[in-house]
Design an enzyme around this catalytic site. Structure first.
Site, PDB file in Angstrom:
ATOM      1  N   HIS A  17       0.796  -1.265   0.121  1.00 53.17           N
ATOM      2  CA  HIS A  17      -0.266  -0.550   0.249  1.00 53.17           C
ATOM      3  C   HIS A  17       0.577   0.979   0.029  1.00 53.17           C
ATOM      4  CE1 HIS A  17      -2.884  -2.844   1.891  1.00 53.17           C
ATOM      5  NE2 HIS A  17      -3.684  -2.797   1.481  1.00 53.17           N
ATOM      6  N   LYS A  41     -16.086  -7.107   4.407  1.00 53.30           N
ATOM      7  CA  LYS A  41     -14.913  -7.207   4.648  1.00 53.30           C
ATOM      8  C   LYS A  41     -15.318  -7.204   6.350  1.00 53.30           C
ATOM      9  CE  LYS A  41     -11.125  -6.252   1.763  1.00 53.30           C
ATOM     10  NZ  LYS A  41     -10.195  -5.855   1.642  1.00 53.30           N
ATOM     11  N   ARG A  91      -2.538  -5.721  -8.590  1.00 52.71           N
ATOM     12  CA  ARG A  91      -1.493  -7.002  -8.170  1.00 52.71           C
ATOM     13  C   ARG A  91      -1.378  -7.740  -9.170  1.00 52.71           C
ATOM     14  NH1 ARG A  91      -3.271  -7.626  -1.789  1.00 52.71           N
ATOM     15  NH2 ARG A  91      -5.034  -6.335  -3.480  1.00 52.71           N
ATOM     16  N   SER A 129      -3.232  -7.050   2.451  1.00 55.09           N
ATOM     17  CA  SER A 129      -3.471  -8.072   4.546  1.00 55.09           C
ATOM     18  C   SER A 129      -3.840  -9.205   4.896  1.00 55.09           C
ATOM     19  CB  SER A 129      -4.828  -6.552   4.640  1.00 55.09           C
ATOM     20  OG  SER A 129      -4.149  -5.112   4.041  1.00 55.09           O
TER      21      SER A 129
HETATM   22  P1  ADP Z   1      -6.163  -5.638   0.428  1.00 53.69           P
HETATM   23  O1  ADP Z   1      -6.638  -5.877  -0.760  1.00 53.69           O
HETATM   24  O2  ADP Z   1      -4.660  -5.810   0.817  1.00 53.69           O
HETATM   25  O3  ADP Z   1      -7.005  -6.418   1.580  1.00 53.69           O
HETATM   26  P2  ADP Z   1      -7.335  -2.817   0.904  1.00 53.69           P
HETATM   27  O4  ADP Z   1      -8.462  -3.003   0.164  1.00 53.69           O
HETATM   28  O5  ADP Z   1      -6.596  -2.260   1.290  1.00 53.69           O
HETATM   29  O6  ADP Z   1      -6.040  -4.178   0.880  1.00 53.69           O
HETATM   30  O7  ADP Z   1      -6.655  -2.716  -0.808  1.00 53.69           O
HETATM   31  C1  ADP Z   1      -6.215  -0.841  -0.803  1.00 53.69           C
HETATM   32  C2  ADP Z   1      -5.440  -0.687  -2.856  1.00 53.69           C
HETATM   33  O8  ADP Z   1      -4.854  -0.594  -2.254  1.00 53.69           O
HETATM   34  C3  ADP Z   1      -6.631  -1.468  -3.685  1.00 53.69           C
HETATM   35  O9  ADP Z   1      -6.532  -0.411  -4.674  1.00 53.69           O
HETATM   36  C4  ADP Z   1      -5.424  -2.834  -4.029  1.00 53.69           C
HETATM   37  O10 ADP Z   1      -5.728  -3.801  -5.438  1.00 53.69           O
HETATM   38  C5  ADP Z   1      -4.284  -1.852  -3.422  1.00 53.69           C
HETATM   39  N1  ADP Z   1      -3.158  -3.055  -3.433  1.00 53.69           N
HETATM   40  C6  ADP Z   1      -3.339  -3.910  -1.993  1.00 53.69           C
HETATM   41  N2  ADP Z   1      -1.930  -4.355  -1.870  1.00 53.69           N
HETATM   42  C7  ADP Z   1      -1.394  -4.049  -2.861  1.00 53.69           C
HETATM   43  C8  ADP Z   1      -0.232  -4.292  -2.996  1.00 53.69           C
HETATM   44  N3  ADP Z   1       1.186  -5.056  -1.856  1.00 53.69           N
HETATM   45  N4  ADP Z   1       0.606  -4.012  -3.852  1.00 53.69           N
HETATM   46  C9  ADP Z   1       0.141  -2.946  -4.458  1.00 53.69           C
HETATM   47  N5  ADP Z   1      -0.977  -2.649  -4.395  1.00 53.69           N
HETATM   48  C10 ADP Z   1      -2.154  -3.115  -3.692  1.00 53.69           C
END
Ligand code: ADP
Length: 163
Positions: A17, A41, A91, A129
């Site tokens: 992130h 979630k 990703r 996460s």
């Molecule tokens: P997760 O998918 O890990 O639960 P979130 O819902 O908080 O995370 O995702 C928020 C944003 O961050 C989304 O656009 C998701 O694609 C992006 N994201 C999550 N993990 C990564 C990563 N390792 N590298 C790049 N972008 C990421």
């Protein structure tokens, strides 16, 4: 002034992130990291207040990044920030399908809203996460996966969950 919104549940924030946030902050004048309450979630590890606090500490070193929270639809949140662009990390193909669908829905609610995607850094392609939460539950070392500032918070929470 160009404004980007980086939304997510950040439960907890990872270096994946943070990589997207840092790169977005180089392109836009101002970045708002929006910690979303995601109704799909269930049972998050951290409360919205805890996530907000951890994200704030992780981005404190970036002067043009601020943190906010919202519990409604992202497209509605963006209406309060006219001209802002959503920036998301991609990703894998699975992220793409979901994001493509979300983008179409967002456009229905707020046609002026644009979304841009940054490809994940190769180092973080497999980082999420949920991976962090799982590793934390087994007491694994989280160095290199999440910002150093929040490692103790995750360890403490995992200990409470295991008890
Ligand atoms: P997760 O998918 O890990 O639960 P979130 O819902 O908080 O995370 O995702 C928020 C944003 O961050 C989304 O656009 C998701 O694609 C992006 N994201 C999550 N993990 C990564 C990563 N390792 N590298 C790049 N972008 C990421």
């Amino acid at each position: 002034m160009s404004i980007a919104i980086c939304p997510g549940s950040f439960d907890p924030i990872t270096l994946g992130h943070l990589n997207i946030i840092r790169r977005t902050a180089k392109i836009f004048d101002r970045v708002i990291v929006c910690v979303m309450f995601n109704s799909t979630k269930t049972a998050p590890m951290f409360s919205v207040e805890e996530r907000l606090d951890m994200v704030s500490r992780a981005v404190a070193k970036y002067p043009n990044v601020t943190v906010d929270t919202f519990s409604g639809l992202l497209a509605e949140y963006a209406k309060d920030h006219e001209g802002a662009v959503l920036v998301k990390g991609l990703r894998a193909a699975s992220d793409f399908e979901y994001e493509f669908q979300m983008n179409l829905i967002n456009k229905q609610i707020n046609p002026a809203l644009e979304t841009m995607f940054l490809t994940a850094d190769g180092k973080y392609t497999f980082l999420s996460s949920s991976v962090v939460r799982e590793m934390a539950m087994y007491g694994a070392d989280l160095t290199g996966l999440v910002p150093d500032e929040i490692i103790e918070d995750i360890k403490r929470k995992a200990k409470q969950w295991r008890a």
